[in-house]
Scaffold this active site. Sequence first.
Site, PDB file in Angstrom:
ATOM      1  N   ASP A 132      48.325  40.180  50.562  1.00  0.00           N
ATOM      2  CA  ASP A 132      47.391  40.419  51.647  1.00  0.00           C
ATOM      3  C   ASP A 132      48.078  40.105  52.968  1.00  0.00           C
ATOM      4  O   ASP A 132      48.787  39.105  53.088  1.00  0.00           O
ATOM      5  CB  ASP A 132      46.186  39.489  51.478  1.00  0.00           C
ATOM      6  CG  ASP A 132      44.867  40.189  51.696  1.00  0.00           C
ATOM      7  OD1 ASP A 132      44.802  40.997  52.639  1.00  0.00           O
ATOM      8  OD2 ASP A 132      43.921  39.935  50.935  1.00  0.00           O
ATOM      9  N   ASP A 234      44.474  43.729  56.231  1.00  0.00           N
ATOM     10  CA  ASP A 234      43.054  43.456  56.399  1.00  0.00           C
ATOM     11  C   ASP A 234      42.547  43.873  57.772  1.00  0.00           C
ATOM     12  O   ASP A 234      43.193  43.616  58.781  1.00  0.00           O
ATOM     13  CB  ASP A 234      42.820  41.955  56.209  1.00  0.00           C
ATOM     14  CG  ASP A 234      41.388  41.549  56.414  1.00  0.00           C
ATOM     15  OD1 ASP A 234      40.596  41.737  55.483  1.00  0.00           O
ATOM     16  OD2 ASP A 234      41.058  41.061  57.511  1.00  0.00           O
ATOM     17  N   GLU A 288      41.988  51.026  52.238  1.00  0.00           N
ATOM     18  CA  GLU A 288      40.730  50.498  51.730  1.00  0.00           C
ATOM     19  C   GLU A 288      39.694  50.742  52.813  1.00  0.00           C
ATOM     20  O   GLU A 288      39.613  50.046  53.811  1.00  0.00           O
ATOM     21  CB  GLU A 288      40.828  49.011  51.412  1.00  0.00           C
ATOM     22  CG  GLU A 288      39.560  48.473  50.792  1.00  0.00           C
ATOM     23  CD  GLU A 288      39.665  47.003  50.443  1.00  0.00           C
ATOM     24  OE1 GLU A 288      38.782  46.507  49.753  1.00  0.00           O
ATOM     25  OE2 GLU A 288      40.627  46.361  50.877  1.00  0.00           O
ATOM     26  N   HIS A 354      36.501  40.216  47.246  1.00  0.00           N
ATOM     27  CA  HIS A 354      36.256  38.882  47.800  1.00  0.00           C
ATOM     28  C   HIS A 354      35.200  38.854  48.893  1.00  0.00           C
ATOM     29  O   HIS A 354      34.784  37.778  49.324  1.00  0.00           O
ATOM     30  CB  HIS A 354      37.564  38.317  48.355  1.00  0.00           C
ATOM     31  CG  HIS A 354      38.107  39.103  49.503  1.00  0.00           C
ATOM     32  ND1 HIS A 354      38.624  40.367  49.350  1.00  0.00           N
ATOM     33  CD2 HIS A 354      38.195  38.818  50.823  1.00  0.00           C
ATOM     34  CE1 HIS A 354      39.007  40.821  50.528  1.00  0.00           C
ATOM     35  NE2 HIS A 354      38.753  39.905  51.431  1.00  0.00           N
ATOM     36  N   ASP A 355      34.769  40.010  49.363  1.00  0.00           N
ATOM     37  CA  ASP A 355      33.750  40.083  50.409  1.00  0.00           C
ATOM     38  C   ASP A 355      32.382  40.484  49.870  1.00  0.00           C
ATOM     39  O   ASP A 355      31.485  40.817  50.638  1.00  0.00           O
ATOM     40  CB  ASP A 355      34.176  41.088  51.486  1.00  0.00           C
ATOM     41  CG  ASP A 355      35.355  40.598  52.285  1.00  0.00           C
ATOM     42  OD1 ASP A 355      35.385  39.402  52.610  1.00  0.00           O
ATOM     43  OD2 ASP A 355      36.260  41.399  52.569  1.00  0.00           O
TER      44      ASP A 355
END
Length: 578
Positions: A132, A234, A288, A354-355
């Site tokens: 990440d 991200d 993503e 994870h969100d």
Amino acid sequence: MIKKILIASFAFVLIAVSCKSPKKKEAEPAVENTPDRKWWKEAIVYQLYPRSFKDSDGDGIGDLKGIISKLDYIKSLGIDAVWVNPIYTSPNDDNGYDISDYRNIMKEFGTIADFDELLKGLHDRGIKLVMDLVVNHSSDEHEWFKQSRSSRTSPYRNYYHWWNAERGKPPYRYSLFDINHDAWKYDSLTNAYYLHYFSRKQPDLNWENPKLRQEVYGIMKFWADKGIDGFRLDAFQFSSKDTSFPVYPKGFEKNFVKYYSMGPYLHDYLKEMNSEVFSKYDVMSVAEGAGNTFEDAHNLVDAGRKELNMAYAFEGVDVGNPKGYSLLHFKEVFSRWDSAFAENGWLSIFLANHDQARMVSRFGNDSPAFRDLSSKMLTTFIMTMRGTPYFYYGDELGMTNAGFTSISDYRDMPTLNEYQNQKNIGGDIKKFIETIKDNSRDNGRTPFQWNDSVNAGFGPGAPWIKVNPNYTALNASAQEKDANSVLNYFRSVVKLRKENPVLVYGKYTLLDKDNPDVYAYTRELDGKKMLVVLNFKSVIASVGKDIDTSKAKILLSNYSSHLGGGKLQPYEAIIYEL
């Protein structure tokens, strides 16, 4: 509101993954009519939240040595790549998504030597590592920001977005994580405001500055040179900004993604990143999130543009709701995205990360009676759709929402900030607590449930966040011993997908479109045809009369016996060969 904030804020994350092959390459199934085969299309990605996976030293925080100790378990899943959430040096305002040193490992997680051992251990097992990387913003404790705020003439000043106070207050910008949702923070040291779309401790980087961009490419090369297999970027959809900062319409924050994402130079930055990093390391990139339209999606991922390759659209995962959702809507969304990418581009298939709260709690039924069945059904869906499957740690066990009832149970910064905001504005606190019980990101971050010993076998020390109390019955050790467990079913579906390229590349055709209970579709490739039927409800359901399975062979199912006559048992999943 908090649900929309937490979901939408991560709606367009970028992942970049290397094309390097494992050292031991197994024979690939023949696929006659698919000339553009790629490993990343055929891979199954396992997302691992390091803070919650395995604690090796008893400090209550998962770490790299903990992951290393469980590499054989990860290998046993049959997955091809591990995506690890941020492990860089960070003050942990947002659990590592606020990076203060991009070239070092957070001390709670271990050392660079531990990282090297982890990378080697994965590669020795034929598994790739995706890291990440957060470069829309940094931590306010990064040296760049310390220098940037020290003086208006600092060479690092333009690494961030500043608005000098003598110009007046800057035009309002909505912050997703700030207590007051104000994205401009006044800093008295230089009498100016800095921009932060997320928390006050996450100042946005200024991608307009070519020096900043080169710094980021240097960081990426540092890790690529170490041999990693990819990067996840991200919140990169927010990186390009109109730096004239025009006034936005009142109420824009209700659809802030429309105003924040796909900025004026985003494609230029991605093309430059492709040229500087991806192309030099023979890497491919995955988006993503896919912009605001299908045109956006293809502009990001169509191969000829040399930007990114794989879309990871959030519209499907946004459908899930523990209070119930429309299967007709669910089917429409996934079918529409498949149709848009049927000829060009590639999709990712996922129902958790994870969100998000836990997959089975949002899309299935986490009651003891139906948890295992609905978990298996959802796994069947993810593994039989066209696209690259992404699985979140613990979903292979059917881990559920945490069931927290007090604000003191939560650790997620935006959740705690929104709680304070609701108190400040006189909001309905009881309603807020009920909302986050279903939707908080912390639901998906509780410690992995290894066994029924203290702390679920996560580690000897008190975990950083509470273990789900159902660990005594729901854990990996128990499921290893049960041939019919969710875990072993996961392995079976993975094996079936790997043995049948039709489930990767095959044409997708939706059947029984208007059935509100059953999701049915076929996959076809090179004369081979499979039928998938999924009952998304807790009651017996019927497939359409035009679906004939009388001569079909059952390849896999989550039930040992079947009703026949077009009837499906609660949460039943069947994969047929036609």
